[in-house]
Write an enzyme that holds these catalytic residues in place. Structure first.
Site, PDB file in Angstrom:
ATOM      1  N   SER A  70       4.778  -5.986   0.001  1.00 57.74           N
ATOM      2  CA  SER A  70       4.811  -4.889  -0.957  1.00 57.74           C
ATOM      3  C   SER A  70       6.280  -4.526  -1.188  1.00 57.74           C
ATOM      4  O   SER A  70       7.052  -5.402  -1.561  1.00 57.74           O
ATOM      5  CB  SER A  70       3.968  -3.736  -0.413  1.00 57.74           C
ATOM      6  OG  SER A  70       3.992  -2.632  -1.268  1.00 57.74           O
ATOM      7  N   HIS A 110       2.326  -6.735  -4.212  1.00 59.60           N
ATOM      8  CA  HIS A 110       1.946  -5.548  -4.971  1.00 59.60           C
ATOM      9  C   HIS A 110       2.978  -5.372  -6.082  1.00 59.60           C
ATOM     10  O   HIS A 110       4.149  -5.117  -5.809  1.00 59.60           O
ATOM     11  CB  HIS A 110       1.985  -4.297  -4.079  1.00 59.60           C
ATOM     12  CG  HIS A 110       0.911  -4.265  -3.044  1.00 59.60           C
ATOM     13  ND1 HIS A 110       0.883  -3.311  -2.047  1.00 59.60           N
ATOM     14  CD2 HIS A 110      -0.176  -5.037  -2.850  1.00 59.60           C
ATOM     15  CE1 HIS A 110      -0.178  -3.512  -1.288  1.00 59.60           C
ATOM     16  NE2 HIS A 110      -0.834  -4.554  -1.738  1.00 59.60           N
ATOM     17  N   ASP A 123      -2.177  -2.410   3.575  1.00 55.86           N
ATOM     18  CA  ASP A 123      -2.847  -3.570   3.006  1.00 55.86           C
ATOM     19  C   ASP A 123      -2.403  -4.814   3.761  1.00 55.86           C
ATOM     20  O   ASP A 123      -1.217  -5.039   3.974  1.00 55.86           O
ATOM     21  CB  ASP A 123      -2.502  -3.691   1.513  1.00 55.86           C
ATOM     22  CG  ASP A 123      -3.406  -4.666   0.801  1.00 55.86           C
ATOM     23  OD1 ASP A 123      -3.033  -5.108  -0.297  1.00 55.86           O
ATOM     24  OD2 ASP A 123      -4.485  -4.995   1.332  1.00 55.86           O
TER      25      ASP A 123
END
Lengths: 206, 283
Positions: free
Chosen positions: A11, A38, A131
């Protein structure tokens, strides 16, 4: 495909880390590679793949639905789709975001664990949020291998740290040691280069 | 979608696959919906989540419930068909549609467009707005179909979540919108409702790409991010129906990460804009 699969996720700070990692992979890597980052939904998938692969000698392409997984090829999850792994190919989904993330690392990694089991190597890089933790746990349950970027030196340590909190990872490594480790674990494809990178990068009408 | 619940011992793969096969067969036999041609991983994930949402320990217990409880089946169906899209998703597609497809449409006195798999209507309303702004709406007829009656009902109301209107506005502008996005909806009671005038020329109907056939001939077929859920055979079936449903040089528009590359019908089409997944029937 009965070879190995490397799934990489990140991310914040993950793009830079992934680009560096990909740049260190050899063209005859005996594993298929999938990268899930992401990014904003309106980011152009092709531009993302080109930027990610700018130092990579393997072909790096934006995921298309039903795209084949091949050793020595890097597929990048397209923004605003989930990417799921099936034996020999990737498939896309527009199911709801998971913790606001689409693509979600968990969705990808869990499907990888289902499809490739012990032949899965999961890598979680820099990022905020959790995540990837559940996804890595799934990979471990199916006897796959789990590597996280060292939270201490990652741009954002929360993502790799949350993996370590949820499951037993195999290794915590500084970024520049991850690619060499993957090469040791996966090996080289016999006969050298199996793909023509230019042909793999071609998109458009069949 | 949620992350799969933690399990100490994952169910053996073959057993789960069997349970899913049995559920698919049961649903088909009892309710007539055929999910056999769907992509296994996405179907599996949705079925697992449905069982979890019902508080049931196994997929077989889910099968038991839906067989005996039609309301429970409706919940499962909603789960199996649910997907989340946006208005003007992938704005570059709509910009390309404006520049490359609209001129073609303007040569016709009447325009027929099929939005296949319209779901809750986001693609439909985006298209309607675009046609309105290009002064094509009054001579267009749009057929919006979906296999879900619930989705069609929702689409017909034009109700959208109010908290999405800001990102929809950004998408609309990036897609080349010529007015103000807020012209097209009214906000009340915590939701947004798209103007009823946008659906004056829209016909809603149930249609199942797995079981139904071509029903008309169109200038454009829009089917974006539906084929991703279909496996190769079903995908080819759907594309074959689209080919049968297009006029000469009619346009097929797919989702931004879909392509005809792996389809047996690939040669029936040429690319108008391969990057934006806009194709034209060659014959």
């Amino acid at each position: 495909m009965d070879g190995k699969l490397i799934v990489i996720g990140g991310s914040s700070g993950g793009f830079t880390a992934a680009r560096r990692l990909l740049g260190d992979l050899p063209t005859d890597l005996a594993a298929a590679v999938v990268v899930v980052l992401h990014v904003h939904p309106n980011v152009e998938s092709e531009g993302l793949a080109i930027a990610l692969g700018s130092r990579c000698s393997l072909p790096v392409v934006a995921a298309e639905d039903k795209e084949p997984l091949l050793a020595g090829k890097v597929i990048v999850a397209s923004p605003d789709y989930h990417l799921l792994i099936e034996p020999g190919r990737v498939v896309l989904s527009t199911d709801t975001a998971v913790a606001y993330a689409r693509p979600s690392l968990d969705v990808c990694f869990e499907s990888a664990a289902d499809a490739y089991a012990e032949r899965t190597l999961g890598v979680v890089l820099s990022g905020f949020g959790r995540d990837g933790a559940a996804g890595m746990a799934a990979i471990k349950r199916r006897s796959g291998y789990a590597i996280v970027q060292d939270p201490a030196t990652a741009a954002a340590g929360e993502m790799p740290r949350s993996v370590c909190e949820l499951t037993t990872v195999d290794e915590v490594l500084p970024l520049d040691e991850i690619a060499p480790r993957l090469v040791t674990l996966c090996g080289h494809e016999p006969g050298g280069l199996t793909l023509d990178p230019k042909k793999e990068m071609e998109r458009g009408m069949s | 979608m949620t992350a799969s619940p933690e399990k100490a011992d994952p169910e053996p793969k073959e057993l789960e696959e069997l349970e899913i096969r049995l559920l698919v067969e049961a649903v088909h036999a009892q309710y007539g919906y055929d999910f056999a041609g769907y992509v296994p991983s996405t179907l599996t994930r949705r079925i697992r989540e449905a069982a979890h949402a019902e508080g049931l320990p196994t997929i077989t217990s889910l099968t038991n419930r839906v067989l005996h409880d039609p309301v429970a089946f409706e919940r499962l169906l909603a789960n199996l068909l649910m997907q989340v899209t946006s208005m003007f998703r992938n704005p570059a597609f709509f910009a390309a549609f404006r520049s490359k497809v609209v001129p073609f449409l303007q040569t016709f006195p009447f325009v027929r467009i099929w939005v296949a798999g319209c779901s809750t209507g986001e693609e439909l309303y985006s298209l309607a707005i675009l046609l309105e702004e290009e002064d094509l709406m009054r001579r267009s007829r749009i057929y919006a179909t979906d296999m879900s009656q619930a989705a069609l009902k929702q689409a017909a109301t034009g109700i959208m979540p109010l908290d999405r209107m800001k990102s929809y506005t950004n998408n609309y502008q990036a897609a080349g919108g010529t007015r103000s996005f807020s012209d097209y909806y009214t906000a009340r009671y915590g939701h947004a409702r798209m103007n009823a005038s946008l659906t004056t020329n829209v016909f809603f109907a149930a249609h199942n790409l797995a079981t139904d056939s071509s029903f008309n001939v169109f200038h454009v077929v829009m089917c974006r991010n539906v084929l991703i859920y279909f496996d190769r055979l079903l995908q080819d079936r759907a594309i074959g129906i689209f080919g049968d449903s297009l006029m000469r040089h009619g346009v097929l528009a797919l989702g931004e990460a879909e392509s005809l590359r792996f389809s047996k019908h690939a040669n029936d089409f040429e690319a108008l804009d391969s990057r934006r997944r806009i194709y034209r029937k060659v014959s």
